[in-house]
Design an enzyme around this catalytic site. Structure first.
Site, PDB file in Angstrom:
ATOM      1  CG  ASP B 424      40.214  70.265  65.031  1.00 20.83           C
ATOM      2  OD1 ASP B 424      40.927  70.806  64.156  1.00 20.83           O
ATOM      3  OD2 ASP B 424      39.004  70.056  64.883  1.00 20.83           O
ATOM      4  CG  ASP B 505      35.051  73.409  54.743  1.00 23.56           C
ATOM      5  OD1 ASP B 505      33.956  73.990  54.928  1.00 23.56           O
ATOM      6  OD2 ASP B 505      35.327  72.323  55.251  1.00 23.56           O
TER       7      ASP B 505
END
Lengths: 461, 689
Positions: B424, B505
């Site tokens: 994205d 992350d």
């Protein structure tokens, strides 16, 4: 049908044919005058043998690959051997001055070339051009073994072999893929159901019977029989590799099943041990490679590779095997220089030699020397306290390449026999308590060292 | 492309040129001649035919007067011999001659002769029977008895479901749901419907409620499709529609809701859809390798707009300028994707248009066995790898990342780095140029953790200088470079296991992993996060935190003084900046625009209160009122934040925790902002997916 009719037909046919013949003659003449003999090698009259189908196929293939920027190099053992024997002569011939076709016209069914896949930029379309140049090509694909080690990935298939046939000669293009451990790998040429088994005499292929592993070769350009080719810079080394290039993949699927049953040990200690063991193995491999000593994964390290594609975290040492005929006296000093001091030495070169080196973080490197008998191999063990000798028997085996912890290493090709000799039929079940004098099914008592020899055959540091 | 000898023969056979016998053989010979006799097999066959022909003739003349007989046979023999000689000679001559660039020419000619692989019509059955059901709690669509959509899940799938069928084959080409009860979804629907090629079969059905935010534009579009009920769709109505795009309506049913609190009756629409011929459904693009990929793609899926346009299709091969001295030419690029094929399409377009991209280094890793993302990957001729899901939610993403990274380094064992991208992201035209200029830092400075293309604090109003780089203690992700040694030696062995349910992350940002190392980022981001639908993403969240992000569109930016980003040099640089910075008026409200003077190109510094290394109370409030990332702390370097305001470089130093506090004039009292009284937390989770 009446005879008259047949006569008429015959006459007509003859007429047509003569018209045809005249027409052809006219064109032929026309063609020759247009060409002016420039491109015809025959017109020079000085070159011998250049009309062989082998030479033509190779020439056309080289034309194709150079126009399409396909970085191929010659790996055909037969021709490399010839080139190697006459290397002085090959070096001294410049392009186009060959007067006799000496190498590429040798009668054979195939000429083998190789290609490093990652250097190939325009794979798409190449195939079609080959076919339009008159080659009949076959492409053998398979899944990418580099993804096998990773859970449940499935990707685009990769090309393993191309076989391009031109008249009665075929070019075998072996596609080399880069693998972790700085080596090149080629796949097994497996004929799937729909492939015409008579396309070429597959049995005569020099590559692809098994997967293979090679050192990444440096290349050099040579002019052979008027053609500019790339060949390995060190053809002797490459030729030596060929017969021993067989590669076996780790059994990733079985390893995953193993971890589903027994769960992987991911504790901090296990991670740390694996890391040190890997570093030790890398250091040992480097050192032995520098010495030119062949070795393979043995005992627990081999079991770890075979059963779980990893280092067994509770094994506490790294085990290697070396054939006693490969023993070199400077092994100990080389390891010492590499930062691995000798920890103990049992036995002697003539009998039951075993070396142990102290690695970092308390990880030990054990090297067992293997002795060959008529129908079996064995290595020895010595109990320091009592001077008792032991013998571990293995069925005969040969060496294959594999990839383990990002290295290209040897393992016995007949791995299952090797492992079962050492660990029995129940090797699949993890065992944490292991007595090297009693647990292995292949151990035999082998007498006792005479006390007078103890100083030599039992050295502890 | 596996070509068996048989099929290759079929492809090759220039049959019209060879077949004719007898008198026509002259023409055959002549034509073959014209095509320069490149194909040796053609020659061989041709030669055989000639011989067979002669033999036939000889047989036919059996029993004739002897003289004529012998004469004819002799004559024919001569013909045969001359023929063979001629063929041998021409063959040799041609193999010599093709040293010239001629093969390519032949190739083109040959291409022209090849028939494109066309699907034949699907047999006798030329009508599809389609069933469409719309109701409050369930929708389904069946084509020829096969259910292609069924949704009866609670609390899900509200709105208008749209299915696109191939008018020639009846295959489902796209399946979408637009929650037109919520704002802006009707715009997405309009966008989508406009992209569908004319002639396709459109099926719409409403689940629960589809009219609340169905605005006029959308209604007008439905009207233009011929729908009666669509344009007047009311609150909680049920509606089922089948029609051809740009063509006749094939069936429609509608039931009005009788009252605000109740739904329309379920409707079941059964209709026959006549199939058209395959030729009508396909475009007639020139037969090239690229168009073959395009054709394969366009006959399968819908909703990609001009890539499938018959008249003027948008290119699928981009030849961006190469980068001179490209240091990242051989760095593999891993694109991490899920099942958002439209995003992936947009992402790959921008990636392949970036200067210095090398397509063969790109691998797209798809989380799941989804076909459509694979189709998108194949459209661009890239490598795609599918990953069987093994875990749930965040842990699944995290396992997908691990598998993808491991695979990347396996596939490119010589690589020292990998570029990690997500589906994205838009990629800036100078993305690779940015990496090429900075990658040596990752090699030379082991106090670095990553290089990232994303500046968390780089909004339209806070980023300015495309040639400026920062060091930050946080890991932004969203287009970043990972060092192989970091992954192999540190991260991979202890990557969170599936049962941990951690975000990869977040885990990478933890001090145990980061160990004080920093990332290099540009002031103006080289990636743009456009994803609205995602695991941790929704429209509101995207609008608040991502939409206004600054994104570099200028090609060929040369970064200034890249080596000053190294550990020690950067300290010198920061001290220099702080020394020349003008101290702002701390009595003013830092949230007000007037806090900074109306200048350009100045450097200003403000001091805020920061008691300890982890005291971000004032910073968070300041970030909030500056409308930058405030959900956690990003973009700091030893208690210093660097951004731009009103085209001035604006430095914020946390006092006394930051070592740069020494630069604070004694007279200045650090700004303190009170956190608001505790209410419910910020919307959404605070990280990107």
């Amino acid at each position: 049908m009446s005879r008259i009719n047949k006569n008429v037909i015959l006459a007509l046919l003859t007429l047509t044919s003569s018209a045809f013949l005249l027409f052809q003659l006219y064109y032929y003449k026309h063609y020759l005058s247009a060409k002016n003999g420039a491109g015809l090698s025959k017109s020079k009259g000085s070159q011998i043998g250049f009309d062989s189908i082998q030479w033509r196929a190779v020439k056309k293939f080289i034309m194709l690959t150079s126009s399409q920027n396909v970085p191929v190099f010659l790996i055909d053992p037969l021709i490399l051997e010839l080139i190697n024997k006459n290397f002085e002569q090959v070096k001294n011939t410049s392009h186009g001055s060959a007067s006799e076709c000496k190498f590429l016209c040798v009668p054979r069914d195939f000429t083998a070339f190789a290609l490093q896949y990652h250097l190939w930029k325009n794979e798409e379309g190449w195939f079609r051009i080959a076919e339009n140049m008159g080659f009949q090509c076959l492409k053998i694909e398979s899944k990418d073994p580099r993804l096998d080690g990773i859970d449940s990935l499935s990707g685009t298939e990769i090309p393993l072999h191309y076989i391009c046939k031109l008249a009665a000669h075929a070019i075998h293009l072996v596609v080399f893929h880069e693998r972790s451990g700085n080596y090149l790998w080629h796949g097994h040429l497996r004929l799937k159901g729909h492939i015409d088994r008579k396309f070429v005499p597959f049995r005569k292929l020099q590559f692809g019977r098994y997967p293979g592993a090679f050192d990444r070769p440096e290349l050099q350009q040579v002019t052979v029989d008027g053609l500019v080719l790339l060949i390995p810079k060190d053809p002797v080394h490459f030729l030596e590799e060929v017969p021993h290039s067989r590669f076996i993949e780790c059994r990733y699927k079985e390893a995953r099943a193993f971890f589903q049953q027994y769960l992987d040990d991911n504790t901090v200690e296990a991670v740390a041990f694996r890391k040190s063991a890997k570093e030790l193995l890398q250091l040992a491999a480097r050192t032995l490679k520098k010495l030119g000593v062949r070795f393979w994964l043995s005992s627990g390290t081999c079991l770890g590779w075979y059963r779980q594609c990893n280092i067994i975290p509770y094994s506490k040492d790294v085990d290697l095997g070396i054939f006693i005929q490969d023993y070199k006296s400077d092994i100990i000093s080389a390891f010492h220089d590499a930062g691995l001091p000798l920890k103990h030495k049992f036995g002697k070169v003539e009998d039951s030699l075993e070396l142990s080196f102290q690695g970092k973080d308390d990880v030990k490197l054990d090297i067992f020397f293997f002795y060959e008998e008529n129908d079996h191999m064995w290595n020895g063990g010595t109990q320091a306290k009592t001077g008792k000798k032991f013998k571990y028997l293995f069925p005969k085996f040969t060496l294959c390449w594999t990839e383990f912890v990002d290295m290209k290493l040897h393992v016995p090709c007949e791995t299952i026999e090797y492992i079962e000799a050492n660990y029995g039929k129940t090797w699949k079940i993890p065992v944490k308590t292991w007595d090297w004098k009693r647990s292995p099914p292949n151990v035999q008592p082998n007498g006792i060292w005479p006390v007078s020899e103890w100083d030599e055959v039992i050295q502890l540091y | 492309m596996v070509v068996t000898p048989q099929s290759s023969m079929d492809d090759w056979k220039p049959s019209p040129l060879i077949k004719p016998f007898g008198a026509r053989k002259k023409r055959s010979w002549y034509l073959t001649w014209k095509y320069k006799l490149t194909n040796q097999r053609a020659l061989r066959r041709f030669c055989q035919e000639l011989i067979v022909e002669r033999t036939k003739e000889i047989k036919a003349s059996n029993g004739r007067p002897q003289e004529l007989w012998t004469g004819a046979v002799l004559f024919l023999l001569v013909t045969v011999i001359v023929n063979i000689k001629l063929i041998l000679d021409t063959r040799r001559a041609i193999s010599e001659a093709s040293e010239d660039p001629e093969p390519e020419q032949d190739y083109d000619e040959a291409l022209g002769r090849l028939e494109p692989p066309r699907r034949r019509g699907s047999g006798p059955r030329r009508v599809l029977d389609v069933e469409v059901y719309s109701s409050r709690s369930k929708v389904y669509v069946a084509v020829d008895g096969t259910t292609v959509l069924e949704d009866e899940a609670r609390e899900q799938g509200r709105g208008i479901h749209v299915i696109v069928l191939n008018q020639a084959t009846g295959h489902v080409m796209a399946k979408r749901v637009f929650d037109t009860y919520s704002p802006h979804e009707d715009e997405a629907m309009v966008l989508f419907l406009n992209m569908v090629a004319p002639g396709r079969v459109l099926i719409c059905t409403v689940k629960d409620e589809g009219s609340f935010h169905l605005k006029d534009t959308a209604k007008a579009l439905l009207r233009s499709l011929g729908s009666q009920a669509g344009p007047v769709l009311g609150w909680r109505d049920t509606w089922a529609f089948v029609g051809r795009k740009g063509g006749p309506v094939l069936g429609e049913k509608h039931s009005k809701s009788p009252a605000l609190s109740s739904w329309g009756d379920p409707v079941l629409l059964k209709t026959d859809v006549p199939l058209s011929s395959a030729e009508e459904a396909e475009c007639h693009w020139a037969d090239t390798e690229l168009n073959r990929r395009r054709r394969r793609f366009c006959s399968k899926v819908e909703g990609y707009g001009s890539v499938c346009s018959c008249k003027d299709p948008t290119p699928i091969e981009f030849s961006p300028d190469p980068l001179p001295d490209n240091k990242v030419l051989n760095v593999p690029v891993a694109v991490i994707a899920g099942n958002r094929p439209n995003y992936l399409y947009r992402m790959l377009r921008s990636l392949l248009s970036a200067q210095g991209v090398s397509p063969q280094m790109i691998t797209v890793f798809i989380d799941g066995y989804y076909e459509e993302p694979m189709d998108v990957v194949a459209l661009f001729g890239l490598r795609g790898i599918q990953h069987t899901p093994i875990s749930i939610k965040n842990a699944r993403v995290s396992q997908h990342y691990k598998a993808s990274l491991t695979a990347t380094f396996n596939l490119f064992p010589e690589a020292k780095f990998a570029v990690v991208l997500e589906e994205d992201l838009d990629i800036a035209v100078d993305f690779f140029s940015f990496l090429s200029q900075s990658i040596h830092l990752l090699e030379e400075d082991d106090s670095l953790y990553c290089i990232s293309a994303w500046n968390d604090q780089g909004y339209e109003h806070t980023a300015e200088d495309p040639a400026l780089l920062y060091r930050v203690e946080t890991m932004p992700g969203l287009g970043w470079v990972l060092r192989k040694s970091l992954y192999k030696e540190e991260l991979e062995p202890k990557w969170p296991t599936p049962e941990k349910l951690w975000d990869w992350d977040m885990w990478m940002r933890m001090p145990e992993q980061r160990r004080g190392r920093e990332c290099i980022i540009p002031d103006v981001s080289r990636s743009y996060h456009f994803g609205i639908v995602g695991l941790n993403m929704n429209g509101y969240f995207h609008e608040a935190y991502f939409k206004k992000h600054k994104f570099n569109t200028v090609p060929g930016v040369q970064f200034r003084n890249v080596d000053s980003l190294k550990k020690d040099a950067y300290e010198v640089e920061v001290h220099r900046l702080l020394s020349e910075a003008e101290v702002l008026d701390h009595s003013k409200n830092p949230c007000e625009d007037s806090f900074l003077p109306d200048t350009e190109g100045h450097t200003y510094v403000a001091f805020i209160r920061m008691e300890k290394d982890d005291d971000f109370t004032t910073w968070t409030q300041l970030a909030k009122c500056l409308h930058i990332w405030d959900l956690d702390v990003r973009g700091n370097h030893r208690g210093l934040w660097r951004l731009f305001r009103k085209k001035n470089h604006f430095l914020v130093v946390g006092v006394p925790a930051s070592p740069y506090s020494v630069k604070k004039p004694p007279s200045i009292t650090p700004i303190f902002l009170e956190p608001p009284p505790k209410e419910e937390g910020a919307p959404g989770a605070a990280e990107q997916t």
